[in-house]
Motif scaffolding. Structure first.
Motif, short mmCIF file in Angstrom:
data_model
loop_
_atom_site.label_atom_id
_atom_site.label_comp_id
_atom_site.label_asym_id
_atom_site.label_seq_id
_atom_site.Cartn_x
_atom_site.Cartn_y
_atom_site.Cartn_z
N GLU A 220 16.43 21.05 1.47
CA GLU A 220 16.66 19.61 1.56
C GLU A 220 15.71 18.83 0.67
O GLU A 220 16.10 17.84 0.03
CB GLU A 220 16.57 19.15 3.01
CG GLU A 220 17.74 19.59 3.87
CD GLU A 220 19.09 19.24 3.26
OE1 GLU A 220 19.26 18.07 2.84
OE2 GLU A 220 19.96 20.11 3.20
N ALA A 221 14.47 19.26 0.61
CA ALA A 221 13.50 18.57 -0.25
C ALA A 221 13.87 18.72 -1.72
O ALA A 221 13.77 17.77 -2.51
CB ALA A 221 12.09 19.10 -0.01
N ILE A 222 14.32 19.91 -2.10
CA ILE A 222 14.72 20.15 -3.49
C ILE A 222 15.93 19.29 -3.84
O ILE A 222 15.98 18.66 -4.90
CB ILE A 222 15.03 21.65 -3.70
CG1 ILE A 222 13.75 22.48 -3.53
CG2 ILE A 222 15.65 21.87 -5.09
CD1 ILE A 222 14.02 23.97 -3.45
N LYS A 223 16.90 19.23 -2.92
CA LYS A 223 18.10 18.44 -3.19
C LYS A 223 17.79 16.94 -3.23
O LYS A 223 18.36 16.21 -4.04
CB LYS A 223 19.17 18.73 -2.14
CG LYS A 223 19.74 20.14 -2.23
CD LYS A 223 20.86 20.39 -1.25
CE LYS A 223 22.12 19.66 -1.62
NZ LYS A 223 23.29 20.06 -0.79
N THR A 224 16.87 16.50 -2.39
CA THR A 224 16.48 15.09 -2.42
C THR A 224 15.83 14.73 -3.75
O THR A 224 16.13 13.70 -4.35
CB THR A 224 15.52 14.77 -1.27
OG1 THR A 224 16.19 14.99 -0.02
CG2 THR A 224 15.04 13.32 -1.33
N GLY A 225 14.95 15.59 -4.23
CA GLY A 225 14.32 15.36 -5.53
C GLY A 225 15.32 15.39 -6.66
O GLY A 225 15.28 14.56 -7.57
N ALA A 226 16.25 16.33 -6.58
CA ALA A 226 17.28 16.44 -7.62
C ALA A 226 18.17 15.20 -7.62
O ALA A 226 18.51 14.66 -8.68
CB ALA A 226 18.11 17.69 -7.40
N ARG A 227 18.51 14.74 -6.43
CA ARG A 227 19.37 13.56 -6.33
C ARG A 227 18.71 12.34 -6.99
O ARG A 227 19.37 11.59 -7.71
CB ARG A 227 19.69 13.26 -4.87
CG ARG A 227 20.54 12.00 -4.71
CD ARG A 227 20.73 11.62 -3.25
NE ARG A 227 21.37 10.31 -3.15
CZ ARG A 227 21.54 9.65 -2.01
NH1 ARG A 227 21.13 10.17 -0.86
NH2 ARG A 227 22.12 8.45 -2.02
N GLY A 228 17.43 12.15 -6.75
CA GLY A 228 16.74 11.02 -7.37
C GLY A 228 16.78 11.08 -8.88
O GLY A 228 17.01 10.06 -9.55
N ARG A 229 16.57 12.26 -9.43
CA ARG A 229 16.61 12.41 -10.89
C ARG A 229 18.01 12.20 -11.43
O ARG A 229 18.20 11.58 -12.49
CB ARG A 229 16.10 13.80 -11.26
CG ARG A 229 14.61 14.02 -11.02
CD ARG A 229 14.22 15.48 -11.21
NE ARG A 229 14.54 15.96 -12.54
CZ ARG A 229 14.53 17.26 -12.87
NH1 ARG A 229 14.24 18.19 -11.96
NH2 ARG A 229 14.83 17.62 -14.12
N ILE A 230 19.01 12.71 -10.72
CA ILE A 230 20.40 12.57 -11.16
C ILE A 230 20.80 11.10 -11.18
O ILE A 230 21.36 10.59 -12.16
CB ILE A 230 21.34 13.38 -10.25
CG1 ILE A 230 21.11 14.88 -10.46
CG2 ILE A 230 22.80 13.02 -10.51
CD1 ILE A 230 21.71 15.74 -9.37
N GLU A 231 20.52 10.40 -10.10
CA GLU A 231 20.92 9.00 -10.01
C GLU A 231 20.20 8.13 -11.04
O GLU A 231 20.78 7.20 -11.61
CB GLU A 231 20.71 8.48 -8.60
CG GLU A 231 21.67 9.11 -7.60
CD GLU A 231 21.54 8.55 -6.19
OE1 GLU A 231 20.70 7.65 -5.97
OE2 GLU A 231 22.29 9.02 -5.31
N ALA A 232 18.94 8.45 -11.31
CA ALA A 232 18.21 7.70 -12.35
C ALA A 232 18.84 7.94 -13.72
O ALA A 232 18.99 7.00 -14.52
CB ALA A 232 16.74 8.12 -12.36
#
Length: 208
Positions: free
Chosen positions: A122-134
């Protein structure tokens, strides 16, 4: 002859799409992820990274999706999907291709395969999501200010690459099509006959 080692919907999709779009004769070899065929010795002899795509051209195996996009568009200039080396837009073309590989494809892969780098999924996906959306925010702004394509009025192979990566976000809390200029780009490219052929050959239905 070109031989594409592919798995439906993965990074091989853009290579398959360009082969169709550019009308390049080719054959397909399915790499079955369920049986971990990409980790078998015969495939690793072609692509030591154990991922798809691999494109074999006249016996020479090549890999890395962004590199294959660049190579195919350059090798088939009649398709008009890559600025020539002396074209003023060549630098922008290379810039966006590498930008997509580094700022969008990399975290998008983490979203789909977080277990590859750790156990805190979950932490990895949360970090990835932030980078993707940016990254999507920046890309949408670029298209809004200088579009409708990444090179302005001129479609190029990099737009195909972007739309493939947009598809990867389809199940995220905020998919790429939530951004209006990105959604318009996807709609235009998905209307091309090559996209329908691609989906038929790969047996895909979602995000059509």
């Amino acid at each position: 002859m070109h031989t594409l080692y592919y798995t439906p919907g993965t990074a091989s999709l853009v290579v398959h799409w360009l082969l169709i779009e550019l009308d390049v004769p080719h054959e397909l070899r399915l790499v079955d992820f369920d049986s971990k065929a990409q980790k078998q010795a015969d495939y690793l002899a072609l692509n030591p990274n154990g991922v798809v795509p691999t494109l074999v051209i006249d016996g020479q195996p090549l890999f890395e999706a962004a590199a294959l996009v660049l190579h195919l568009a350059d090798q088939h200039p009649k398709g008009g999907l890559a600025p020539a080396l002396d074209d003023p837009q060549r630098g922008l073309y290379c810039q966006w291709l590498l930008n997509l590989a580094n700022t969008l494809q990399s975290p998008a892969r983490l979203w789909w395969y977080p277990q590859d780098i750790g156990t805190d999924v979950e932490a990895i996906k949360t970090g990835a999501r932030g980078r993707i959306e940016a990254a999507l925010e920046r890309l949408d702004a670029q298209l809004g200010a200088h579009g409708p394509y990444l090179l302005g009025e001129r479609i190029s192979a990099v737009d195909f690459y972007l739309v493939m990566l947009m598809r990867w976000t389809r199940t995220m809390p905020r998919p790429a099509t939530d951004w209006p200029h990105l959604a318009a780009l996807a709609k235009r490219l998905k209307a091309r006959p090559s996209f329908a052929t691609l989906y038929e050959r790969e047996g895909l239905t979602e995000w059509a």
